[in-house]
Scaffold this motif. Sequence first.
Motif, short mmCIF file in Angstrom:
data_model
loop_
_atom_site.label_atom_id
_atom_site.label_comp_id
_atom_site.label_asym_id
_atom_site.label_seq_id
_atom_site.Cartn_x
_atom_site.Cartn_y
_atom_site.Cartn_z
N TYR A 1 0.82 -1.23 0.00
CA TYR A 1 0.00 0.00 0.00
C TYR A 1 0.85 1.28 0.00
O TYR A 1 0.31 2.37 0.11
CB TYR A 1 -0.96 0.07 1.20
CG TYR A 1 -1.80 -1.16 1.41
CD1 TYR A 1 -2.60 -1.66 0.40
CD2 TYR A 1 -1.79 -1.82 2.63
CE1 TYR A 1 -3.37 -2.79 0.60
CE2 TYR A 1 -2.55 -2.95 2.84
CZ TYR A 1 -3.34 -3.44 1.82
OH TYR A 1 -4.09 -4.55 2.03
N LYS B 1 -14.96 0.08 20.46
CA LYS B 1 -14.32 0.18 19.15
C LYS B 1 -14.00 1.62 18.78
O LYS B 1 -13.30 1.87 17.81
CB LYS B 1 -15.26 -0.39 18.07
CG LYS B 1 -15.69 -1.81 18.32
CD LYS B 1 -14.55 -2.77 18.12
CE LYS B 1 -14.99 -4.19 18.38
NZ LYS B 1 -13.85 -5.10 18.55
N ASP C 1 -16.73 -0.07 11.33
CA ASP C 1 -15.39 -0.22 10.75
C ASP C 1 -15.37 -1.45 9.82
O ASP C 1 -16.30 -1.68 9.09
CB ASP C 1 -14.38 -0.34 11.88
CG ASP C 1 -12.99 0.06 11.43
OD1 ASP C 1 -12.85 0.52 10.28
OD2 ASP C 1 -12.05 -0.08 12.21
N ASP D 1 -7.22 -8.89 12.99
CA ASP D 1 -6.88 -7.46 12.98
C ASP D 1 -8.12 -6.59 12.86
O ASP D 1 -8.05 -5.37 12.97
CB ASP D 1 -5.93 -7.14 11.83
CG ASP D 1 -4.51 -7.61 12.13
OD1 ASP D 1 -4.23 -7.90 13.31
OD2 ASP D 1 -3.70 -7.70 11.18
N ASN E 1 -12.68 -6.35 13.37
CA ASN E 1 -13.70 -6.75 14.35
C ASN E 1 -14.28 -8.09 13.91
O ASN E 1 -14.68 -8.24 12.75
CB ASN E 1 -14.83 -5.71 14.39
CG ASN E 1 -14.29 -4.33 14.67
OD1 ASN E 1 -13.37 -4.18 15.47
ND2 ASN E 1 -14.83 -3.32 14.01
N TYR F 1 -17.06 -11.30 14.91
CA TYR F 1 -18.19 -11.70 15.74
C TYR F 1 -18.70 -13.07 15.29
O TYR F 1 -18.76 -13.34 14.08
CB TYR F 1 -19.35 -10.71 15.62
CG TYR F 1 -19.00 -9.29 16.01
CD1 TYR F 1 -19.13 -8.84 17.32
CD2 TYR F 1 -18.52 -8.40 15.05
CE1 TYR F 1 -18.81 -7.54 17.66
CE2 TYR F 1 -18.19 -7.09 15.39
CZ TYR F 1 -18.33 -6.67 16.70
OH TYR F 1 -18.01 -5.38 17.03
N ASP G 1 -8.76 -6.53 1.64
CA ASP G 1 -7.60 -5.94 1.01
C ASP G 1 -7.99 -4.70 0.19
O ASP G 1 -7.32 -3.67 0.23
CB ASP G 1 -6.92 -7.00 0.13
CG ASP G 1 -5.49 -6.64 -0.16
OD1 ASP G 1 -4.78 -6.27 0.79
OD2 ASP G 1 -5.09 -6.70 -1.34
N ILE H 1 -8.85 -1.85 2.57
CA ILE H 1 -7.64 -1.25 3.16
C ILE H 1 -6.92 -0.40 2.11
O ILE H 1 -6.49 0.72 2.38
CB ILE H 1 -6.69 -2.34 3.71
CG1 ILE H 1 -7.37 -3.19 4.78
CG2 ILE H 1 -5.39 -1.73 4.24
CD1 ILE H 1 -7.59 -2.52 6.11
#
Lengths: 390, 113
Positions: free
Chosen positions: A31, A178, B24, B47, B49, B51, B106, B109
Amino acid sequence: MKKLLTLIFLFLSFNVQGQFFKDLYKELFKYSTIYVAGDIKNSYQEPVKDYFVRTNPDGGLYDIPEVVDGTEYHEFDYRYGIGIRKLARFDYEIKDKHYYDGSEKNTGLSAPTSAVKGLEYVFHFEKERERGEMFENHRYFLRHTGKHHIVKLESRAKGNVDFKYKSAEIRGRVPIGKKLSFSAGAIYRSHQKPYGYNPIEIWLNETDENGNAVNPWYTLGFDYGYDDHFVTIEYQGSTLYDWYWTDPDGNVVAHTDLEFRENVFTDLMNRYNQEIWSELDAFGVLSPIIGMDFIHYKDKFWLHFYANYLPPFHKYVQGDEDFSYLNRNNWGVGGLMDGSEHEQWDDYQAGIIMGWKLNKSIGLFIEGEYTKFWDSEIYNSSIGLNVTLR
Amino acid sequence: MRLWILVLLLPFSLLLNAQSFKEDISVVQYSAPFTSDSEISLKPFNDYNIYNFCITEKGDIFKKEKIKFLPTVILYNNGKEIIRVESDITLSLPENCKDTILQHIDKLIESKF
């Protein structure tokens, strides 16, 4: 058999190494963007042209003079730089351009936490010409953010404002849910300026046992090669006297002491201060730091609030402590006051970014950041109400 | 001064309470006791969240999210559903389930850089 074992070992070794380099690349460079960028623009132009008249060299004072354009013109400004960056934007941040050129201002550079966990960095170096003068600027930024830690290193230099700053910090981080997190740790920061220390004032105010000035103001002129000359003028039966001043090349720069003090002397004072300040090493101070971060993001409403507080337990680890910020109020006539004690202080920084799209047509946006470090106060804010007509 | 502090704290407390499993980048696995063998490990998404919802405990969420197959894994980003991977008739998730979700993460991000 031995050969087979060696081959297997080598194969495994390459595989392990290959995976290692793959992981390393992923952590370091995935990135990231390498860029070379620059810009060219007009230099500053005086709003009003500055003309003066010169006596015609072939005539006298009352002949038609020569009108000269004395406006200062500069060559065009430019900037070019090179950099590599891997710095995530928060969801509310929009990429300004399709490319990076080193002029980006991301919240991630000042907020305690980051938009993504892991390693982030910006290494940018540039040269620029502004109003004909060349400057070098840089920003080196490195941060690693985890669930329970923040490590950050930064170095900045901005040549045209003679700004240099370095910092290094390490914090423990406690996420609460969070969106909210608190952090605490230690930070090292540098500053160039010896706050509160005014060398010329001390020099001018030094007195002997009889209360007379040890350094009369005009002796500063002598120190820089200027000279005064006694002159008397007969005017309407009276004799007036004064001193006119010449520069080191013998040119007359002031016709009276008063004129010298009001014009040339002011520059000499600043020159003297700059010379004395430049003899001092940069200061480095170690401080505790407490921070918080709150981020809420939804398409129609987002709020990011962050704050850092550096309580009054600062310890200088670099530079002459006598000239440090701890003594900012301890300078008096003749220098540092006897028996003066170090004075601690609070530093803090806070920022807020809020966006609220009330409906398809109306949006309210607020951004602001305030930083108070030592005597420096930096703040910027903006508010916008957008109404889209449909 | 106190009033100002209250005014400032009020939105924070409201927003803190408004936390949801879609904030997020979140990976949510919807399952049931009888499909626990078919569940995937959410460890690769540590890395972000993560659940694990069971229909016997969070039935209302299953209804709201219109879960038709068990198990189902959904990737959310800031409240939006990015991709839904559902099990087939054999009650097992596709083999590439993990990779599919990782690919979408990916992309998410990458869009931040």
